[in-house]
Design a protein around this motif. Structure first.
Motif, PDB file in Angstrom:
ATOM      1  N   ARG A 137      21.713  24.200  11.479  1.00  0.00           N
ATOM      2  CA  ARG A 137      21.088  24.265  10.159  1.00  0.00           C
ATOM      3  C   ARG A 137      19.578  24.317  10.362  1.00  0.00           C
ATOM      4  NH1 ARG A 137      22.845  21.601   5.524  1.00  0.00           N
ATOM      5  NH2 ARG A 137      23.872  19.996   6.722  1.00  0.00           N
ATOM      6  N   VAL A 187      16.272  24.125   8.880  1.00  0.00           N
ATOM      7  CA  VAL A 187      15.657  23.696   7.622  1.00  0.00           C
ATOM      8  C   VAL A 187      14.257  24.270   7.509  1.00  0.00           C
ATOM      9  CG1 VAL A 187      14.907  21.723   6.274  1.00  0.00           C
ATOM     10  CG2 VAL A 187      16.996  21.586   7.604  1.00  0.00           C
ATOM     11  N   TYR A 199       9.956  26.176   4.257  1.00  0.00           N
ATOM     12  CA  TYR A 199      11.402  26.017   4.384  1.00  0.00           C
ATOM     13  C   TYR A 199      11.980  27.377   4.717  1.00  0.00           C
ATOM     14  CZ  TYR A 199      11.625  21.532   1.893  1.00  0.00           C
ATOM     15  OH  TYR A 199      11.509  20.229   1.522  1.00  0.00           O
ATOM     16  N   PRO A 252      17.287  28.529   0.631  1.00  0.00           N
ATOM     17  CA  PRO A 252      18.318  27.531   0.346  1.00  0.00           C
ATOM     18  C   PRO A 252      19.698  27.893   0.900  1.00  0.00           C
ATOM     19  CG  PRO A 252      17.034  27.934  -1.611  1.00  0.00           C
ATOM     20  CD  PRO A 252      16.545  28.898  -0.581  1.00  0.00           C
ATOM     21  N   LYS A 253      20.000  29.181   0.929  1.00  0.00           N
ATOM     22  CA  LYS A 253      21.329  29.557   1.419  1.00  0.00           C
ATOM     23  C   LYS A 253      21.449  29.282   2.911  1.00  0.00           C
ATOM     24  CE  LYS A 253      21.801  33.001  -2.057  1.00  0.00           C
ATOM     25  NZ  LYS A 253      21.363  34.366  -2.300  1.00  0.00           N
ATOM     26  N   LEU A 255      19.736  26.817   4.357  1.00  0.00           N
ATOM     27  CA  LEU A 255      19.773  25.357   4.402  1.00  0.00           C
ATOM     28  C   LEU A 255      21.173  24.833   4.113  1.00  0.00           C
ATOM     29  CD1 LEU A 255      16.624  25.474   4.343  1.00  0.00           C
ATOM     30  CD2 LEU A 255      16.706  23.612   2.746  1.00  0.00           C
ATOM     31  N   GLY A 256      21.915  25.594   3.313  1.00  0.00           N
ATOM     32  CA  GLY A 256      23.259  25.153   2.925  1.00  0.00           C
ATOM     33  C   GLY A 256      24.295  25.366   4.009  1.00  0.00           C
ATOM     34  N   GLU A 267      27.834  23.841   5.719  1.00  0.00           N
ATOM     35  CA  GLU A 267      28.825  23.379   4.745  1.00  0.00           C
ATOM     36  C   GLU A 267      29.336  24.494   3.840  1.00  0.00           C
ATOM     37  OE1 GLU A 267      26.017  21.599   5.249  1.00  0.00           O
ATOM     38  OE2 GLU A 267      26.475  19.457   5.311  1.00  0.00           O
ATOM     39  N   SER A 268      28.422  25.384   3.417  1.00  0.00           N
ATOM     40  CA  SER A 268      28.826  26.354   2.406  1.00  0.00           C
ATOM     41  C   SER A 268      29.775  27.416   2.956  1.00  0.00           C
ATOM     42  CB  SER A 268      27.592  27.003   1.781  1.00  0.00           C
ATOM     43  OG  SER A 268      26.870  27.688   2.758  1.00  0.00           O
ATOM     44  N   ASP A 328      20.478  19.784  12.869  1.00  0.00           N
ATOM     45  CA  ASP A 328      19.399  20.096  11.929  1.00  0.00           C
ATOM     46  C   ASP A 328      18.114  20.348  12.698  1.00  0.00           C
ATOM     47  OD1 ASP A 328      21.268  19.479  10.126  1.00  0.00           O
ATOM     48  OD2 ASP A 328      20.163  17.897   9.098  1.00  0.00           O
ATOM     49  N   ASN A 338      14.281  20.710  11.895  1.00  0.00           N
ATOM     50  CA  ASN A 338      13.317  20.562  10.818  1.00  0.00           C
ATOM     51  C   ASN A 338      11.936  20.283  11.398  1.00  0.00           C
ATOM     52  OD1 ASN A 338      11.907  19.973   8.553  1.00  0.00           O
ATOM     53  ND2 ASN A 338      13.328  18.423   7.772  1.00  0.00           N
ATOM     54  N   ARG A 352       9.179  20.394   9.684  1.00  0.00           N
ATOM     55  CA  ARG A 352       8.236  19.949   8.647  1.00  0.00           C
ATOM     56  C   ARG A 352       7.532  18.670   9.047  1.00  0.00           C
ATOM     57  NH1 ARG A 352       8.542  22.239   3.522  1.00  0.00           N
ATOM     58  NH2 ARG A 352       7.612  20.522   2.418  1.00  0.00           N
TER      59      ARG A 352
END
Lengths: 360, 381
Positions: free
Chosen positions: A77, A79, A86, A89-90, A92-93, A96-97, A112, A114, A116
């Motif tokens: 993932r 992020v 970022y 969003p898709k 980031l999802g 799971e999605s 993950d 990330n 940031r």
């Protein structure tokens, strides 16, 4: 251990990172085959119906990986890849999605990433992932350094004008020893002098810039070989040819910074090309349902209108007819040529005298 | 400077209160209509999300009433809403409207920048104490407003006369709009509960339905779509008229509390508990209201609701992620979930038919408990 990596979405930007990471850890990374008809159709059938084309293709690749001899699927993932941004969003999802599209017995490894909050958090998450695959912190740290080295090398290659295929080939060969045997060569540098010559010969061709997400521009099945078609008739520049310094500069001119790293890159590179005297026209490659493109495209198109730069938007969907695409490209290239030949004859259509008047 | 702002359900009541407290010259744009949408679709990029189009329509209609400054909140992603302010400014300027857009957010994370923007909006006459008081009062009003909306969600399905309910709802909103003191707000709330009590006994008597037998449906999804009745085709009202007790997952004050006051104020219906409920299904924040949607769905499922409706505008990135996870919630808890995507379509009948069919299925599954699996196959995806 052998992990499967889908050749979709973030593969197109960050594959070298994962290739280096797993190479150092002694884990084989197996990439799914190039997108083909079966992969695309499987993806369309199983993916959530409202999501965008790249995610649907990703699902197809996940399904294709099942049949390969792998111990699990690796789907990180991502992020954020740099400060204050970022990914969409898709992305980031994930995972799971898309999980319910693949059978439950398939093991999916994820981590993950990330940036940031800096390197500390990235390493922390990687350590956790390391426990899952029985690797010590020290091993993970070394692999991380190696991964970053590979990713940087990739970026240097791209900035230096290497094509996507040329540079990716090097990393795939390194990371997939099986492939190395089949191909029978080791890291042969594909960039040679006759390529330079070829470019010189084609000097009279128009120079165009193709801007858009990497996972569309180099996804040759979904974009119907767009790059190859374009290269036959024009000299093509892409987003990755613009050094990050210029991207930051152009992006910095915006009153509010964009918070998606892909969109930022596309906007920065696009703005640079719009203002460049060398580039005759821009092609924006988007896909149906892309959220960030709806904004980036609008802003770039406005900039192109201001600078009176020819601008073509190509929106990809599940369509597979090549003829329509080729006709549009040809018309666009013809227009660029004519524009050069009849320099002063420009249609006044759609032009406003000043921004306060409504007369168009 | 004449300020205008975008519509989002009853949010205009709160924003109007805030601007009035600060003595700012403002104009409230006409409510969302087909014309608003037409203006918006002409100006906005084709594949932009629906709220952007309606926002632009609101601003242009506000400009016709003399507005020259637009007020909007912002964000730092990854939902597209965070970039609305900047894009809307560019679009409006190109279309010939010389709008100044004030985005209420800390620019590049600088609190000083946010204070400067508030100062620009409030003008030099207001001191900071007055500004804080105005903000707090507007916030309290939004809590009261949410309470009124929720009261009607519980009241509507129980009474036979839906027109009378509409009248009472409008009356309550107008009364609240005019309440400009703490006491005024309390009075409106008391008046409403008295009125409802009175009508229950005097007007309906025997006809008043029993709360026990009503179906319970939770409405989850993207906040603009859920709050704005023009976009959602008044789905909450229609469900209520069908005799369904509606519960909404997300309210204006809850959202304001979490995003504007950074969780310092919880608002009516805090959204914080949703995050931990969503964790097993969606382990990371993806922007927008995806986590809230998934978390609320789990909450309603645990509370034994009969069904769920998810609302999203076409192409909403976070909600698409949520929509692809909800089937798993549906499977785990056996709760039927219907996902309803709204776009520029304005035909209400199509949506109504789907809602009616959904409610029919839920009712049926109540009667034949054993057939619940059949409902699950039909509803949702």
């Amino acid at each position: 251990m052998r992990l499967g990596l889908p050749r979709a979405l973030t593969y197109y930007d960050y594959y070298p990172f994962w290739a280096g990471f797993f190479y150092k850890l002694g884990i084989q990374l197996h990439t799914s085959p190039q997108t083909n008809r079966t992969i695309m159709e499987d993806g369309l059938k199983k993916a959530p119906d409202e999501t965008c084309l790249p995610v649907k293709i990703l699902v197809g690749h996940l399904l294709a990986l099942q049949d390969q001899d792998v111990d699990g699927i690796f789907l990180p993932r991502l992020v954020s890849m740099e400060k204050n941004t970022y990914l969409c969003p898709k992305i980031l999802g994930l995972p799971e999605s898309v999980l319910y599209a693949i059978p439950r017995e398939v093991k999916v490894y994820t981590v993950d990433i990330n940036w940031r909050k800096g390197k500390g958090l990235v390493l922390k998450n990687l350590y956790q992932f390391g426990e899952e695959i029985q690797r010590t912190k020290r091993q993970i740290r070394e692999a991380f350094v190696e991964a970053q080295r590979w990713q940087k090398a990739y970026q240097r290659m791209r900035n230096g004008g290497w094509s996507f295929e040329e540079s990716m080939e090097c990393f795939e060969v390194l990371a997939e020893p099986v492939k190395l045997e089949k191909l029978g060569f080791i890291g042969n540098l594909p960039f040679t002098e006759d390529m330079d010559l070829q470019i010189k010969e084609k000097k009279s061709n128009p120079k165009i810039a193709l801007v858009g997400h990497s996972y569309l521009a180099y996804e040759n099945y979904a974009n119907l070989n767009l790059l190859q078609h374009l290269k036959k008739k024009a000299e093509v520049k892409v987003v990755e040819n613009v050094p990050s310094g210029f991207i930051e500069e152009k992006h910095g001119e915006l009153p509010k910074k964009m918070f998606w790293s892909h969109a930022k890159k596309i906007y920065g590179a696009g703005a640079k090309y719009v203002e460049s005297q060398e580039i005759d026209g821009l092609i924006y490659l988007s896909c149906f349902g892309c959220g960030t493109d709806s904004m980036t495209n609008d802003m770039l198109a406005r900039k192109a209108r201001e600078q009176q730069k020819p601008y073509l938007v190509l929106t990809l969907d599940e369509h597979t007819g090549e003829a329509g695409l080729i006709t549009r490209i040809e018309a666009f290239l013809d227009m660029l040529e004519r524009r050069k030949a009849h320099e002063s004859y420009i249609s006044p259509y759609g032009k406003r005298l000043d921004r306060y008047s409504n007369i168009t | 400077m004449k300020v205008t702002f975008p519509h989002m359900g009853n949010a205009w009541i709160v924003i109007q209160t805030l601007l009035e407290c600060l003595n700012v010259d403002y104009v409230t744009p006409p409510p969302n209509s087909k014309e608003t949408l037409n203006i918006g679709t002409q100006l906005a990029p084709e594949s932009a999300c629906l709220p952007l189009k309606l926002n632009l329509g609101n601003f242009v209609q506000g400009a016709a009433l003399g507005a020259d400054t637009a007020l909007i909140t912002g964000g730092v992603g990854p939902c597209r809403f965070g970039y609305y302010g900047e894009l809307e400014k560019q679009i409006l300027q190109e279309a010939g409207y010389d709008f100044d857009v004030i985005t209420l957010e800390p620019p590049d994370g600088s609190i000083l920048g946010l204070l400067q923007r508030i100062r620009k909006l409030a003008g030099p006459k207001n001191n900071w104490r007055k500004i804080t008081q105005a903000l707090l009062f507007a916030y309290r009003k939004s809590v009261a407003l949410d309470r009124i909306e929720n009261t009607f969600h519980g009241y509507r399905p129980l009474v036979p006369d839906s027109n009378r309910v509409d009248q009472l709802y409008d009356e309550a909103r107008m009364n609240l709009l005019q309440a400009m003191s703490e006491q005024g707000i309390t009075e409106v709330l008391n008046w409403l509960s008295d009125k409802i009590q009175e009508e229950k006994v005097c007007s309906y008597g025997e006809n008043y339905r029993d709360k026990k037998n009503t179906l319970r449906v939770g409405v989850v999804g993207e906040i603009y779509t859920v709050l704005e009745p023009y976009v959602s085709m008044e789905i909450e009202k229609e469900l209520g008229n069908l005799g369904v007790l509606v519960d909404r997952s997300i309210y204006l004050s809850g959202w304001v509390g979490q995003h504007v006051f950074r969780g310092l104020a919880q608002g009516y219906k805090p959204i914080k508990p949703y995050y931990s409920l969503a964790k097993p299904y969606l382990n990371h924040f993806v922007g927008g209201h995806a986590m809230e949607t998934v978390g609320a769905a789990v909450k309603y499922a645990q509370e034994g609701y009969d069904g769920l409706v998810q609302l999203l505008p076409l192409g909403c990135m976070p909600e698409i992620v949520a929509a692809s996870i909800l089937p798993k919630v549906q499977e785990d808890y056996g709760i039927p979930i219907m996902t309803l995507t709204v776009d520029e379509h304005t035909g209400k009948a199509g949506v109504l038919t789907r809602v009616e069919a959904f409610v029919d299925l839920l009712e049926r599954s109540r009667i034949y408990k054993d057939h619940k699996e059949g409902v699950l196959e039909l509803a949702g995806r």
